[in-house]
Design a protein around this motif. Structure first.
Motif, PDB file in Angstrom:
ATOM      1  N   GLU A 177       0.804  -1.221   0.000  1.00  0.00           N
ATOM      2  CA  GLU A 177       0.000   0.000   0.000  1.00  0.00           C
ATOM      3  C   GLU A 177       0.837   1.272   0.000  1.00  0.00           C
ATOM      4  N   GLY A 178       1.691   1.465   0.988  1.00  0.00           N
ATOM      5  CA  GLY A 178       2.384   2.739   1.092  1.00  0.00           C
ATOM      6  C   GLY A 178       3.883   2.649   1.235  1.00  0.00           C
ATOM      7  N   GLU A 179       4.399   1.485   1.655  1.00  0.00           N
ATOM      8  CA  GLU A 179       5.820   1.309   1.856  1.00  0.00           C
ATOM      9  C   GLU A 179       6.162  -0.163   1.684  1.00  0.00           C
ATOM     10  N   PRO A 180       7.442  -0.486   1.509  1.00  0.00           N
ATOM     11  CA  PRO A 180       7.820  -1.886   1.318  1.00  0.00           C
ATOM     12  C   PRO A 180       7.393  -2.763   2.491  1.00  0.00           C
ATOM     13  N   GLY A 181       7.070  -4.011   2.171  1.00  0.00           N
ATOM     14  CA  GLY A 181       6.592  -4.944   3.182  1.00  0.00           C
ATOM     15  C   GLY A 181       7.534  -6.116   3.392  1.00  0.00           C
ATOM     16  N   PRO A 182       7.077  -7.155   4.094  1.00  0.00           N
ATOM     17  CA  PRO A 182       7.903  -8.347   4.328  1.00  0.00           C
ATOM     18  C   PRO A 182       8.263  -9.035   3.015  1.00  0.00           C
ATOM     19  N   VAL A 183       9.371  -9.754   3.046  1.00  0.00           N
ATOM     20  CA  VAL A 183       9.884 -10.426   1.855  1.00  0.00           C
ATOM     21  C   VAL A 183       9.741 -11.937   2.011  1.00  0.00           C
ATOM     22  N   LEU A 184       9.241 -12.586   0.981  1.00  0.00           N
ATOM     23  CA  LEU A 184       9.107 -14.039   0.954  1.00  0.00           C
ATOM     24  C   LEU A 184      10.440 -14.675   0.555  1.00  0.00           C
ATOM     25  N   PRO A 185      10.624 -15.981   0.795  1.00  0.00           N
ATOM     26  CA  PRO A 185      11.956 -16.582   0.644  1.00  0.00           C
ATOM     27  C   PRO A 185      12.361 -16.973  -0.776  1.00  0.00           C
TER      28      PRO A 185
END
Length: 215
Positions: free
Chosen positions: A121-129
């Motif tokens: 939505e507004g900023e980077p989020g968690p990263v998947l492996p």
């Protein structure tokens, strides 16, 4: 030259003109992109505009991975497949997608990934492996980039968009297991975040024409 490389050769100037027209674009750090050899390009994701804008700073063919739903769309699906995008099914183990990702880097090409797995939505989020797994298993470097401005961009709004690329780095030495993939993913998340925060500051300063993304 294969048909995908030919599509990029013809399509790149078209997309460059379109993106520059509808979203004033500024690119920082494109000189850091390796000109030879395989690597995994990881960026945050806000909008359908992102892959086109990010690719404009990469002087190579980028083979993206995109969700199966995009491939099933009547217009978008054929278009992204023309440019070499492979499908992946979200929320489940997709061995065919992993095989395709590993094959891209094994032949020395650029694998483009949005490792958050979905638009934020507004900023980077968690990263998947997934991205870290490919980089660790195949022993190829990672380049983390970021994009800013597309989270509020709408067709006709002419909101400015900026892209930044970090230095290539290696995940060599991390274990080839779930712990190693988690550690690699956290490194990728941190690097994407650093580049994005640089872009946020650049926008606050009016997007200087010359600026150096963090090392």
């Amino acid at each position: 030259m294969n048909r995908i490389q030919a599509a990029w050769l013809v399509g790149r100037p078209v997309f460059y003109a379109l993106v520059r027209t509808f979203a004033p674009l500024r690119i920082y750090g494109s000189e850091r992109i390796p000109l030879h050899g395989a690597f995994v390009l990881c960026c945050n994701h806000f909008s359908w505009l992102d892959p086109w804008a990010i690719s404009l700073g990469v002087p190579r063919t980028v083979y993206y991975i995109a969700k199966q739903e995009a491939h099933d769309t009547p217009v978008v699906g054929p278009l992204i497949r023309m440019f070499g995008t492979a499908p992946i099914r979200r929320g489940e183990s997709d061995r065919e997608a992993v095989r395709a990702m590993r094959e891209i880097v094994r032949r020395g090409d650029t694998l483009g990934m949005f490792p958050e797995g979905t638009r934020q939505e507004g900023e980077p989020g968690p990263v998947l492996p997934g991205a870290a797994m490919v980089a660790i298993q195949e022993g190829v470097p990672v380049v983390c980039g970021a994009i800013e401005g597309t989270q509020t961009w709408r067709l006709g709004s002419f909101r400015p968009v900026s892209v930044a690329y970090g230095e290539p780095f290696s995940l060599h030495g991390m274990p080839r297991n779930s712990r190693g993939y988690r550690e690699g993913s956290e490194r990728i998340r941190h690097e994407i975040r650093r580049q994005w925060e640089f872009l946020v500051r650049a926008h606050e300063l009016g997007r200087p024409r010359v600026a150096r993304p963090p090392l």
